[in-house]
Each structure stands twice: as structure tokens, then as C-alpha cells.
Scaffold this motif. Structure first.
Motif, PDB file in Angstrom:
ATOM      1  N   SER A  59       3.575  25.628  43.014  1.00  0.00           N
ATOM      2  CA  SER A  59       4.234  26.264  44.142  1.00  0.00           C
ATOM      3  C   SER A  59       3.299  26.204  45.340  1.00  0.00           C
ATOM      4  O   SER A  59       2.108  26.440  45.182  1.00  0.00           O
ATOM      5  CB  SER A  59       4.539  27.718  43.794  1.00  0.00           C
ATOM      6  OG  SER A  59       5.075  28.400  44.889  1.00  0.00           O
ATOM      7  N   PRO A  60       3.782  25.839  46.475  1.00  0.00           N
ATOM      8  CA  PRO A  60       5.167  25.576  46.858  1.00  0.00           C
ATOM      9  C   PRO A  60       5.619  24.208  46.345  1.00  0.00           C
ATOM     10  O   PRO A  60       4.806  23.393  45.925  1.00  0.00           O
ATOM     11  CB  PRO A  60       5.125  25.593  48.384  1.00  0.00           C
ATOM     12  CG  PRO A  60       3.739  25.135  48.707  1.00  0.00           C
ATOM     13  CD  PRO A  60       2.860  25.683  47.604  1.00  0.00           C
ATOM     14  N   SER A  61       6.894  23.996  46.416  1.00  0.00           N
ATOM     15  CA  SER A  61       7.473  22.735  45.957  1.00  0.00           C
ATOM     16  C   SER A  61       7.477  21.748  47.121  1.00  0.00           C
ATOM     17  O   SER A  61       8.490  21.509  47.765  1.00  0.00           O
ATOM     18  CB  SER A  61       8.887  22.976  45.439  1.00  0.00           C
ATOM     19  OG  SER A  61       9.380  21.798  44.858  1.00  0.00           O
ATOM     20  N   VAL A  62       6.294  21.211  47.400  1.00  0.00           N
ATOM     21  CA  VAL A  62       6.091  20.264  48.509  1.00  0.00           C
ATOM     22  C   VAL A  62       5.167  19.155  48.032  1.00  0.00           C
ATOM     23  O   VAL A  62       4.584  19.243  46.955  1.00  0.00           O
ATOM     24  CB  VAL A  62       5.461  20.962  49.751  1.00  0.00           C
ATOM     25  CG1 VAL A  62       6.389  22.017  50.330  1.00  0.00           C
ATOM     26  CG2 VAL A  62       4.108  21.570  49.410  1.00  0.00           C
ATOM     27  N   ALA A  63       5.047  18.128  48.860  1.00  0.00           N
ATOM     28  CA  ALA A  63       4.058  17.086  48.567  1.00  0.00           C
ATOM     29  C   ALA A  63       2.679  17.721  48.658  1.00  0.00           C
ATOM     30  O   ALA A  63       2.460  18.644  49.437  1.00  0.00           O
ATOM     31  CB  ALA A  63       4.178  15.953  49.577  1.00  0.00           C
ATOM     32  N   MET A  64       1.767  17.251  47.847  1.00  0.00           N
ATOM     33  CA  MET A  64       0.424  17.817  47.891  1.00  0.00           C
ATOM     34  C   MET A  64      -0.352  17.126  49.001  1.00  0.00           C
ATOM     35  O   MET A  64      -0.871  16.032  48.829  1.00  0.00           O
ATOM     36  CB  MET A  64      -0.306  17.704  46.553  1.00  0.00           C
ATOM     37  CG  MET A  64      -1.492  18.621  46.581  1.00  0.00           C
ATOM     38  SD  MET A  64      -2.494  18.990  45.117  1.00  0.00           S
ATOM     39  CE  MET A  64      -1.595  18.789  43.697  1.00  0.00           C
ATOM     40  N   SER A  65      -0.388  17.779  50.157  1.00  0.00           N
ATOM     41  CA  SER A  65      -1.168  17.303  51.298  1.00  0.00           C
ATOM     42  C   SER A  65      -1.811  18.517  51.950  1.00  0.00           C
ATOM     43  O   SER A  65      -1.348  19.650  51.767  1.00  0.00           O
ATOM     44  CB  SER A  65      -0.270  16.590  52.310  1.00  0.00           C
ATOM     45  OG  SER A  65       0.566  17.522  52.961  1.00  0.00           O
ATOM     46  N   LEU A  66      -2.852  18.283  52.725  1.00  0.00           N
ATOM     47  CA  LEU A  66      -3.527  19.391  53.388  1.00  0.00           C
ATOM     48  C   LEU A  66      -2.559  20.121  54.318  1.00  0.00           C
ATOM     49  O   LEU A  66      -2.502  21.351  54.325  1.00  0.00           O
ATOM     50  CB  LEU A  66      -4.744  18.892  54.164  1.00  0.00           C
ATOM     51  CG  LEU A  66      -5.637  19.989  54.722  1.00  0.00           C
ATOM     52  CD1 LEU A  66      -6.432  20.652  53.619  1.00  0.00           C
ATOM     53  CD2 LEU A  66      -6.558  19.445  55.785  1.00  0.00           C
ATOM     54  N   ALA A  67      -1.760  19.382  55.073  1.00  0.00           N
ATOM     55  CA  ALA A  67      -0.813  19.999  56.011  1.00  0.00           C
ATOM     56  C   ALA A  67       0.202  20.868  55.280  1.00  0.00           C
ATOM     57  O   ALA A  67       0.512  21.980  55.726  1.00  0.00           O
ATOM     58  CB  ALA A  67      -0.118  18.921  56.834  1.00  0.00           C
ATOM     59  N   ASP A  68       0.744  20.387  54.171  1.00  0.00           N
ATOM     60  CA  ASP A  68       1.731  21.166  53.419  1.00  0.00           C
ATOM     61  C   ASP A  68       1.115  22.411  52.795  1.00  0.00           C
ATOM     62  O   ASP A  68       1.721  23.477  52.783  1.00  0.00           O
ATOM     63  CB  ASP A  68       2.397  20.317  52.338  1.00  0.00           C
ATOM     64  CG  ASP A  68       3.399  19.326  52.912  1.00  0.00           C
ATOM     65  OD1 ASP A  68       3.998  19.631  53.956  1.00  0.00           O
ATOM     66  OD2 ASP A  68       3.574  18.258  52.304  1.00  0.00           O
ATOM     67  N   LEU A  69      -0.098  22.284  52.269  1.00  0.00           N
ATOM     68  CA  LEU A  69      -0.756  23.453  51.691  1.00  0.00           C
ATOM     69  C   LEU A  69      -1.092  24.472  52.777  1.00  0.00           C
ATOM     70  O   LEU A  69      -0.949  25.681  52.570  1.00  0.00           O
ATOM     71  CB  LEU A  69      -2.001  23.043  50.914  1.00  0.00           C
ATOM     72  CG  LEU A  69      -1.751  22.234  49.641  1.00  0.00           C
ATOM     73  CD1 LEU A  69      -3.073  21.828  48.997  1.00  0.00           C
ATOM     74  CD2 LEU A  69      -0.884  22.993  48.657  1.00  0.00           C
ATOM     75  N   GLU A  70      -1.514  24.003  53.953  1.00  0.00           N
ATOM     76  CA  GLU A  70      -1.783  24.922  55.060  1.00  0.00           C
ATOM     77  C   GLU A  70      -0.510  25.644  55.495  1.00  0.00           C
ATOM     78  O   GLU A  70      -0.529  26.832  55.805  1.00  0.00           O
ATOM     79  CB  GLU A  70      -2.365  24.169  56.259  1.00  0.00           C
ATOM     80  CG  GLU A  70      -3.820  23.822  56.132  1.00  0.00           C
ATOM     81  CD  GLU A  70      -4.348  23.061  57.328  1.00  0.00           C
ATOM     82  OE1 GLU A  70      -5.561  23.161  57.566  1.00  0.00           O
ATOM     83  OE2 GLU A  70      -3.575  22.365  58.014  1.00  0.00           O
ATOM     84  N   ALA A  71       0.609  24.921  55.521  1.00  0.00           N
ATOM     85  CA  ALA A  71       1.878  25.507  55.953  1.00  0.00           C
ATOM     86  C   ALA A  71       2.368  26.592  54.997  1.00  0.00           C
ATOM     87  O   ALA A  71       3.125  27.472  55.388  1.00  0.00           O
ATOM     88  CB  ALA A  71       2.935  24.411  56.095  1.00  0.00           C
ATOM     89  N   HIS A  72       1.941  26.528  53.741  1.00  0.00           N
ATOM     90  CA  HIS A  72       2.349  27.507  52.724  1.00  0.00           C
ATOM     91  C   HIS A  72       1.122  28.252  52.198  1.00  0.00           C
ATOM     92  O   HIS A  72       1.045  28.576  51.010  1.00  0.00           O
ATOM     93  CB  HIS A  72       3.073  26.804  51.575  1.00  0.00           C
ATOM     94  CG  HIS A  72       4.339  26.142  51.996  1.00  0.00           C
ATOM     95  ND1 HIS A  72       4.380  24.877  52.502  1.00  0.00           N
ATOM     96  CD2 HIS A  72       5.607  26.603  52.019  1.00  0.00           C
ATOM     97  CE1 HIS A  72       5.626  24.564  52.806  1.00  0.00           C
ATOM     98  NE2 HIS A  72       6.389  25.592  52.524  1.00  0.00           N
ATOM     99  N   ALA A  73       0.185  28.544  53.067  1.00  0.00           N
ATOM    100  CA  ALA A  73      -1.128  29.058  52.673  1.00  0.00           C
ATOM    101  C   ALA A  73      -1.101  30.371  51.916  1.00  0.00           C
ATOM    102  O   ALA A  73      -2.015  30.665  51.155  1.00  0.00           O
ATOM    103  CB  ALA A  73      -2.022  29.196  53.906  1.00  0.00           C
ATOM    104  N   GLY A  74      -0.051  31.157  52.045  1.00  0.00           N
ATOM    105  CA  GLY A  74      -0.032  32.452  51.384  1.00  0.00           C
ATOM    106  C   GLY A  74       0.485  32.448  49.961  1.00  0.00           C
ATOM    107  O   GLY A  74       0.375  33.440  49.267  1.00  0.00           O
ATOM    108  N   ALA A  75       1.059  31.331  49.522  1.00  0.00           N
ATOM    109  CA  ALA A  75       1.715  31.319  48.204  1.00  0.00           C
ATOM    110  C   ALA A  75       1.490  29.996  47.492  1.00  0.00           C
ATOM    111  O   ALA A  75       2.397  29.192  47.350  1.00  0.00           O
ATOM    112  CB  ALA A  75       3.210  31.577  48.366  1.00  0.00           C
ATOM    113  N   ILE A  76       0.276  29.771  47.040  1.00  0.00           N
ATOM    114  CA  ILE A  76      -0.059  28.522  46.355  1.00  0.00           C
ATOM    115  C   ILE A  76      -0.363  28.823  44.892  1.00  0.00           C
ATOM    116  O   ILE A  76      -1.070  29.785  44.578  1.00  0.00           O
ATOM    117  CB  ILE A  76      -1.259  27.826  47.024  1.00  0.00           C
ATOM    118  CG1 ILE A  76      -0.880  27.450  48.458  1.00  0.00           C
ATOM    119  CG2 ILE A  76      -1.699  26.608  46.235  1.00  0.00           C
ATOM    120  CD1 ILE A  76      -2.006  26.866  49.270  1.00  0.00           C
TER     121      ILE A  76
END
Length: 142
Positions: A59-76
Motif C-alpha cells: 500500500s498504496p496501490s501505485v507504481a513503486m517510484s519516489l514520486a508515488d511514495l512521496e505522494a502517499h507518504a502517510g500510508a506506506i
């Protein structure tokens, strides 16, 4: 744990290890630069291996990239394949100081949870995570 001195955050080492033994620092290419002692049995000592070789993003259900992880920083949340652990927590954006330029990175302040039995009570980490993330980001995280 990898040697953080070449990445501009050596001053965080002992405090970060003590407060967040399951922390993980990755660079823009999601290569592991540093990890806490709680992850030592599962991750290589040598920096530079891709996080995808060691952890599976749940989680989140996104591609694993720095930008995507930053965008969902509170729920990884990650799965640690071959173990009974899930790792969950917020991500704090960082800048790595280098000899020629600084680069983006992410510090994952992870807490372990048991896969089979629900989760280990991670509430003890909440106040510490919030305090540390607030100091790094210069603002409250909630």
C-alpha cells in the motif's frame, strides 16, 4: 546498517537507529542507502541495491517510484518476503548532500507488524514518528 557518512546524514545515525530500528533510506532510483538495525537480517550491508529486491509494496496501490511514495507518504506498507513481518509507516522527504549536488531521497520510518496475528502494537512508535517527521519537515505531520 550502511555507512551514512557518504550521504550527508551521518548526524542522524544513532538517534534514527534508536528511535526507528526499522527505518529505511532510499535514493531517487529507490536504491537502499541506509537501514536500521531491525532490518539488518533482511537487507544487505552494502548500499545501492534496489528496494524491490527486498520488499514488496502493499500500500498504496501505485507504481513503486519516489514520486508515488512521496505522494502517499502517510500510508506506506511493505511485505518482507520470507518473514512474518509487514512494515508500515510514513515517509519523510530528504535531500542528500553530495560533493557536487544534492539529490532527493526518502526516509521510511517503518514499524513492524506481524502478518498472521494482525499487527504488533505500533502505537509506541506514533508519537516518536510524528515528532521526528515534524522536525525534519518543519511542520506537524497530522
Amino acid at each position: 546498517m550502511t555507512d551514512p557518512s557518504s550521504h550527508g546524514f551521518a548526524h542522524l545515525g544513532p538517534e534514527l537507529d534508536a528511535s526507528f530500528p526499522f527505518h529505511l533510506v532510499v535514493d531517487e532510483q529507490l536504491r537502499v542507502l541506509r537501514h536500521g538495525p531491525g532490518l539488518a537480517p533482511h537487507l544487505p550491508e552494502r548500499p545501492g541495491t534496489p528496494i524491490q529486491q527486498h520488499l514488496r509494496l502493499l500500500s498504496p496501490s501505485v507504481a513503486m517510484s519516489l514520486a508515488d511514495l512521496e505522494a502517499h507518504a502517510g500510508a506506506i506498507a511493505f511485505e518482507l518476503p520470507g518473514s512474518a513481518l509487514l512494515l508500515r509507516g510514513p515517509a519523510v522527504p530528504m535531500r542528500l548532500l553530495g560533493p557536487t549536488d544534492d539529490a532527493r531521497a526518502l526516509c521510511l520510518l517503518l514499524a513492524p507488524e506481524a502478518k498472521a496475528a494482525g499487527f504488533v502494537d505500533a502505537l509506541a512508535y506514533d508519537d516518536e514518528i510524528e515528532r521526528f517527521a515534524g522536525e525534519v519537515m518543519g511542520r506537524p505531520v497530522r
